[in-house]
Structures are given as structure tokens and as C-alpha cells.
Enzyme design. Structure first.
Site, PDB file in Angstrom:
ATOM      1  N   CYS A 207      -2.926  13.765 -15.814  1.00  0.00           N
ATOM      2  CA  CYS A 207      -3.186  12.266 -16.013  1.00  0.00           C
ATOM      3  C   CYS A 207      -4.034  11.882 -17.149  1.00  0.00           C
ATOM      4  O   CYS A 207      -4.375  10.621 -17.234  1.00  0.00           O
ATOM      5  CB  CYS A 207      -3.268  11.543 -14.678  1.00  0.00           C
ATOM      6  SG  CYS A 207      -2.150  12.110 -13.573  1.00  0.00           S
TER       7      CYS A 207
ATOM      8  N   LYS B 294      -2.687   1.224 -10.361  1.00  0.00           N
ATOM      9  CA  LYS B 294      -2.060   0.634  -9.297  1.00  0.00           C
ATOM     10  C   LYS B 294      -1.112  -0.384  -9.425  1.00  0.00           C
ATOM     11  O   LYS B 294       0.320  -0.056  -9.098  1.00  0.00           O
ATOM     12  CB  LYS B 294      -3.078   0.194  -8.373  1.00  0.00           C
ATOM     13  CG  LYS B 294      -2.480  -0.724  -7.173  1.00  0.00           C
ATOM     14  CD  LYS B 294      -1.858   0.392  -6.192  1.00  0.00           C
ATOM     15  CE  LYS B 294      -0.906  -0.128  -5.402  1.00  0.00           C
ATOM     16  NZ  LYS B 294       0.595  -0.443  -6.184  1.00  0.00           N
TER      17      LYS B 294
ATOM     18  N   HIS C 182       1.437   3.816 -14.009  1.00  0.00           N
ATOM     19  CA  HIS C 182       0.898   4.923 -14.366  1.00  0.00           C
ATOM     20  C   HIS C 182       1.703   6.051 -14.963  1.00  0.00           C
ATOM     21  O   HIS C 182       2.338   6.932 -14.404  1.00  0.00           O
ATOM     22  CB  HIS C 182       0.123   5.569 -13.188  1.00  0.00           C
ATOM     23  CG  HIS C 182      -0.820   7.076 -13.428  1.00  0.00           C
ATOM     24  ND1 HIS C 182      -1.308   7.228 -14.545  1.00  0.00           N
ATOM     25  CD2 HIS C 182      -0.992   7.730 -12.512  1.00  0.00           C
ATOM     26  CE1 HIS C 182      -2.096   8.256 -14.218  1.00  0.00           C
ATOM     27  NE2 HIS C 182      -1.836   8.804 -13.202  1.00  0.00           N
TER      28      HIS C 182
HETATM   29  N1  COA Z   1       3.270   0.383  -5.579  1.00  0.00           N
HETATM   30  C1  COA Z   1       3.760  -0.648  -5.269  1.00  0.00           C
HETATM   31  N2  COA Z   1       5.490  -0.722  -4.994  1.00  0.00           N
HETATM   32  C2  COA Z   1       5.579   0.418  -5.115  1.00  0.00           C
HETATM   33  C3  COA Z   1       5.244   1.714  -5.616  1.00  0.00           C
HETATM   34  C4  COA Z   1       3.692   1.541  -5.503  1.00  0.00           C
HETATM   35  N3  COA Z   1       3.109   2.643  -5.914  1.00  0.00           N
HETATM   36  N4  COA Z   1       5.915   2.574  -5.489  1.00  0.00           N
HETATM   37  C5  COA Z   1       7.045   2.105  -5.046  1.00  0.00           C
HETATM   38  N5  COA Z   1       7.116   0.728  -4.782  1.00  0.00           N
HETATM   39  C6  COA Z   1       8.218  -0.241  -4.566  1.00  0.00           C
HETATM   40  C7  COA Z   1       9.367   0.161  -5.416  1.00  0.00           C
HETATM   41  O1  COA Z   1       9.405  -0.959  -6.314  1.00  0.00           O
HETATM   42  C8  COA Z   1      10.530  -0.473  -4.508  1.00  0.00           C
HETATM   43  O2  COA Z   1      10.579  -1.676  -4.307  1.00  0.00           O
HETATM   44  P1  COA Z   1      11.888  -2.483  -4.145  1.00  0.00           P
HETATM   45  O3  COA Z   1      12.651  -1.828  -2.880  1.00  0.00           O
HETATM   46  O4  COA Z   1      11.773  -3.938  -4.197  1.00  0.00           O
HETATM   47  O5  COA Z   1      12.783  -2.123  -5.454  1.00  0.00           O
HETATM   48  C9  COA Z   1       9.899   0.166  -3.333  1.00  0.00           C
HETATM   49  O6  COA Z   1       8.512   0.112  -3.487  1.00  0.00           O
HETATM   50  C10 COA Z   1      10.503   1.520  -2.846  1.00  0.00           C
HETATM   51  O7  COA Z   1      10.224   2.264  -4.070  1.00  0.00           O
HETATM   52  P2  COA Z   1      10.658   3.839  -4.319  1.00  0.00           P
HETATM   53  O8  COA Z   1      10.711   4.189  -5.661  1.00  0.00           O
HETATM   54  O9  COA Z   1      11.825   4.197  -3.226  1.00  0.00           O
HETATM   55  O10 COA Z   1       9.412   4.608  -3.618  1.00  0.00           O
HETATM   56  P3  COA Z   1       9.233   5.885  -3.290  1.00  0.00           P
HETATM   57  O11 COA Z   1       9.147   5.966  -2.035  1.00  0.00           O
HETATM   58  O12 COA Z   1      10.240   6.889  -3.889  1.00  0.00           O
HETATM   59  O13 COA Z   1       7.829   6.326  -4.021  1.00  0.00           O
HETATM   60  C11 COA Z   1       5.591   6.642  -3.712  1.00  0.00           C
HETATM   61  C12 COA Z   1       6.654   5.756  -3.538  1.00  0.00           C
HETATM   62  C13 COA Z   1       4.227   6.144  -3.309  1.00  0.00           C
HETATM   63  C14 COA Z   1       5.751   8.140  -2.882  1.00  0.00           C
HETATM   64  C15 COA Z   1       5.431   6.882  -5.438  1.00  0.00           C
HETATM   65  O14 COA Z   1       5.295   5.886  -6.015  1.00  0.00           O
HETATM   66  C16 COA Z   1       4.474   8.075  -5.733  1.00  0.00           C
HETATM   67  O15 COA Z   1       4.594   9.180  -5.484  1.00  0.00           O
HETATM   68  N6  COA Z   1       3.359   7.596  -6.063  1.00  0.00           N
HETATM   69  C17 COA Z   1       2.141   8.658  -6.721  1.00  0.00           C
HETATM   70  C18 COA Z   1       2.260   8.935  -8.026  1.00  0.00           C
HETATM   71  C19 COA Z   1       1.105  10.152  -8.350  1.00  0.00           C
HETATM   72  O16 COA Z   1       0.859  11.014  -7.678  1.00  0.00           O
HETATM   73  N7  COA Z   1       0.617   9.764  -9.523  1.00  0.00           N
HETATM   74  C20 COA Z   1      -0.069  10.991 -10.106  1.00  0.00           C
HETATM   75  C21 COA Z   1      -1.575  10.428  -9.500  1.00  0.00           C
HETATM   76  S1  COA Z   1      -2.693  12.064  -9.716  1.00  0.00           S
END
Ligand code: COA
Length: 384
Positions: A84, A327, A331
Site C-alpha cells: 500500500c 477511510k 484506498h
Molecule cells: N467503508 C464504508 N462503507 C463500505 C466499506 C467501507 N470500508 N466497504 C463497503 N462499504 C459499503 C458498500 O458501499 C456497500 O454499501 P451499499 O450496500 O450501500 O452498496 C456495503 O458497505 C457493502 O459493501 P460490500 O462491498 O459488500 O462490502 P464487503 O463486506 O464485501 O467488504 C470490507 C467490506 C470491509 C471487508 C472491505 O471493504 C475490506 O476488506 N476492506 C479492507 C481493505 C484492506 O484491507 N485494504 C488494505 C489495507 S492494509
């Protein structure tokens, strides 16, 4: 002190971009930066592309040559990868190339297209930046690793669940003011508490999202081009630590951040208290609290109080993540470090609109790879 000119910037919308390919995102940001600087393509000596995992996310490798040829360039073109922190490290490579005298004008692009994969595959792709033998093999992903850092911080310093949530609330508030942000909705502490659990104590709203996007910056020798509102990159720090958490002496600090920050502060001849605003790596809410402490904005263990007291809000003593951070702005991993630089330049040109930090002269950008194994810190100064 060195002065490298940030001559032009460009950025795409962050979020799900089904209609645009990886290369289209990169070119869109690059063309904006060239237009902004009024620099012709044939003036570019070197291209650096920050990207973490285009091969796994989209099947496309070899991005240096790909993006250079799309731009009609035959110059030196290098892809830079540090998870990242790929974007931040690409900026550092351009900085070093300019200081070495081998280049006068470098284009840096950060790009990632992550949304083409379903979340479970995107998470596994990201987990390739953790230690495969000691972490990922056992099923730990980045939310899990940062959850362990959060738990330890709560245990040692009494950091509260609410303080973690306040980071997300603040960054969504800032993101609501940023037209390119993935999420522009404001949220409350209750929303964070009620969002789906991901890795105890972190819920969905403690996490940065999966994002498509690109950002670009043209870095040049100080007098390469005349700019009305010049902004300078005046220092760059870079350090690494063990990839695996179990090899670290402490789980409540990121040693690489402390080392990179020390280098950058010394090179810029400034103290943390001289920084007017910062873009820090808030991949999870705990990461921003660690950053306050490791960058010297507050004492170790006081990061929770720093956010609780509102110090890092737009009206606070040191606004942090005015873009909305990872956030809320989003990202796209390889693009994030360059997006942070774009935000710093916008702030220092006084072009940040409703999220402008009044009177800002010095900005800091902090880009982390993995759970803290790579850190790059840059310091930016208003030149007028
Ligand atoms: N913040 C706010 N809203 C989020 C979000 C987040 N991080 N991630 C997803 N959403 C929202 C989506 O827009 C969606 O909204 P909607 O229903 O109104 O369309 C809803 O939440 C569900 O989204 P979805 O894509 O199904 O979520 P998910 O469960 O597949 O993924 C996480 C959510 C948190 C698991 C995923 O964003 C993730 O893995 N994040 C971490 C990424 C990471 O590790 N990056 C590297 C860092 S070192």
C-alpha cells in the site's frame, strides 16, 4: 534542504469504476497533471508507476512500459511496488532521481483497479503483502492484523472503542467535502458500532474500502518550469520493519514510521509541531491513532485522546486526512501515496475548497505498506 517542485497534479474519481480500465485511469490522472503544469510529454525524463498488484487484480503486469507507451513516451519507465506504500515510494524514487541529476522532470502515477475482483479475492490479493508463511497461510488478513494492533493499544493505553470510531467519523466528515471521494456520507459513532463486525474490535466502518482510482504528480527541478503558486517537496524519509507482526518488539508502534519520520524531519529541518496538516495512512481506524503517536503529533499512548479532543479535525490544531483519508476518500492501494501528495499540493495552493486548512505552509504525507513493514514520509512546503 532540497527543493523539488511539484509542478502539476491530477486525480480521478475514487470508487467503483466499472467503465474505465486500469490504463484509462492512469492516463486520465497523468494528462491532468501535464495540463496543470503546462508541461509537454516530451519534457518528461522518467516515469514512475506506483502499483501494488495489477497482475492479480486485473491480469496486467509490466505497467512501466504499458503506461509510458500509452502516453507516447519512450523514456525510462519503472513500476514501483511496496504494497500500500507503492505510490509514496514511487514519489521517493522520482525525488532521488531528480536529486541525483539523472532527471530534470519526472512523472509519478499511482494506480490500482481493485473492484473487478469479488471482496474475498481482493482480500487474498492484499494479504499477499503480509508474511505468507507466518501470517497469511494461517488465514490472517489485514483487518485481522490491524485488529491485533488495536487490541494491544487498548490493553496498554486504555484506548477506547469510541476513540477508534471517532477516526472514521472525522474522515467521513472530511470526505463529504471532497468531490473525488468514494464515500461522501457523514456517519456517527453509533453507525460505526452498528456496522458489520469484520475482525474484533474492528467493524466495517473502521476499514478502508476496496477502490479503483489513480493520481499523478509531476516533480521537477526547482526552476524547470515557472509556476504561479509553487509547492515544494522538501524532504523524504523511508524505512522498513519486519513484515510479520510476531517479529516486532512492540505492537503499539510502527517502527518504520518513526524512522522515516525522523529522516524527513531532519532533512526538512522542522519539528512535528511545525506541521500544519497531514495526510496519514488510516487503512484501519487504529492506524491513524498509531500515526499521530509515531509521527510525533502527540505522546505515545495519547492518540486516542488526540482524536477525542478534536485536534485532528478541520478546525483542530493539526487537521489530519482532509481528503477523507483512506477511510472515506478510498484506498486504491498503489494510488494512495500519490493521492496524499495531490491533497498536500491542493492545500498548499489554497485550492482545497471547503476543506481548506487556513494559513497552511507545511504539510506531511505518510504512506504505509502492509501492517507497517514499509513507511514513506514526505514533507511539502508552500513556496510563495
Ligand atoms: N467503508 C464504508 N462503507 C463500505 C466499506 C467501507 N470500508 N466497504 C463497503 N462499504 C459499503 C458498500 O458501499 C456497500 O454499501 P451499499 O450496500 O450501500 O452498496 C456495503 O458497505 C457493502 O459493501 P460490500 O462491498 O459488500 O462490502 P464487503 O463486506 O464485501 O467488504 C470490507 C467490506 C470491509 C471487508 C472491505 O471493504 C475490506 O476488506 N476492506 C479492507 C481493505 C484492506 O484491507 N485494504 C488494505 C489495507 S492494509
Amino acid at each position: 534542504m532540497h527543493k523539488i517542485l511539484a509542478a502539476g497534479i491530477g486525480i480521478t474519481k475514487f470508487g467503483e469504476q466499472w467503465e474505465k480500465s486500469l490504463r484509462e485511469l492512469a492516463i486520465e490522472a497523468a494528462l491532468q497533471a501535464l495540463e496543470d503544469a503546462q508541461i509537454e510529454r516530451n519534457q518528461i525524463d522518467m516515469l514512475f508507476v506506483g502499483n501494488m498488484s495489477s497482475g492479480r487484480f486485473t491480469g496486467q503486469e509490466h505497467l512501466g512500459a504499458l503506461i509510458a507507451s500509452e502516453l507516447g513516451l519512450s523514456c525510462s519507465a519503472t513500476r514501483v511496488e511496496a504494497a500500500c506504500a507503492s505510490g509514496g515510494l514511487a514519489i521517493r524514487q522520482a525525488y532521488l532521481a531528480l536529486l541525483s541529476g539523472k532527471a530534470e522532470c519526472c512523472l509519478v502515477i499511482g494506480v490500482e483497479k481493485m473492484c473487478d475482483l469479488p471482496t474475498n479475492e481482493a482480500i487474498l490479493t492484499l494479504a499477499a503483502a503480509a508474511d505468507q508463511e507466518w501470517e497469511a497461510y494461517y488465514g490472517v488478513t489485514f483487518p485481522g492484523l490491524y485488529a491485533m494492533l488495536a487490541r494491544r493499544h487498548m490493553h496498554e493505553f486504555g484506548t477506547t472503542r469510541e476513540q477508534l470510531a471517532l477516526v472514521a467519523v472525522k474522515n467521513h466528515e472530511h470526505g463529504s467535502l471532497n468531490p473525488i471521494a468514494q464515500f461522501r456520507n457523514k456517519i456517527t459513532v453509533e453507525d460505526v458500532f452498528n456496522s458489520s463486525p469484520v475482525a474484533e474490535p474492528l467493524n466495517l466502518l473502521d476499514c478502508s474500502p476496496i477502490t479503483d482510482g489513480a493520481a499523478a504528480i509531476l516533480l521537477c527541478k526547482e526552476n524547470f518550469v515557472k509556476i504561479e503558486k509553487p509547492v515544494y517537496l522538501i524532504a523524504s524519509g523511508h524505512a522498513v520493519d519486519s513484515i510479520a507482526l510476531h517479529e516486532r518488539a512492540s505492537l503499539t508502534e510502527l517502527k518504520a514510521t518513526k524512522l522515516a519520520a525522523k529522516q524527513a524531519y531532519e532533512e526538512a529541518r522542522i519539528k512535528p509541531s511545525d506541521v500544519d496538516f497531514a495526510e496519514v495512512h488510516d487503512c484501519f481506524t487504529i492506524a491513524e491513532i498509531l500515526a499521530y503517536e509515531d509521527l510525533g503529533f502527540c505522546e505515545k499512548g495519547k492518540g486516542g485522546k488526540f482524536i477525542e479532543n478534536g485536534e485532528s479535525t478541520l478546525k483542530g490544531s493539526l487537521p489530519v486526512n482532509t481528503s477523507g483519508g483512506l477511510k472515506a476518500c478510498g484506498h486504491p492501494v498503489g494510488a494512495t501515496g500519490v493521492k496524499q501528495a495531490v491533497e498536500a499540493v491542493l492545500q498548499l495552493r489554497e485550492e482545497a475548497g471547503e476543506r481548506q486548512v487556513k494559513g497552511a505552509r507545511i504539510g506531511l504525507t505518510h504512506n504505509v505498506g502492509g501492517s507497517g513493514a514499509t513507511c514513506v514520509v514526505h514533507i511539502w512546503e508552500k513556496g510563495y
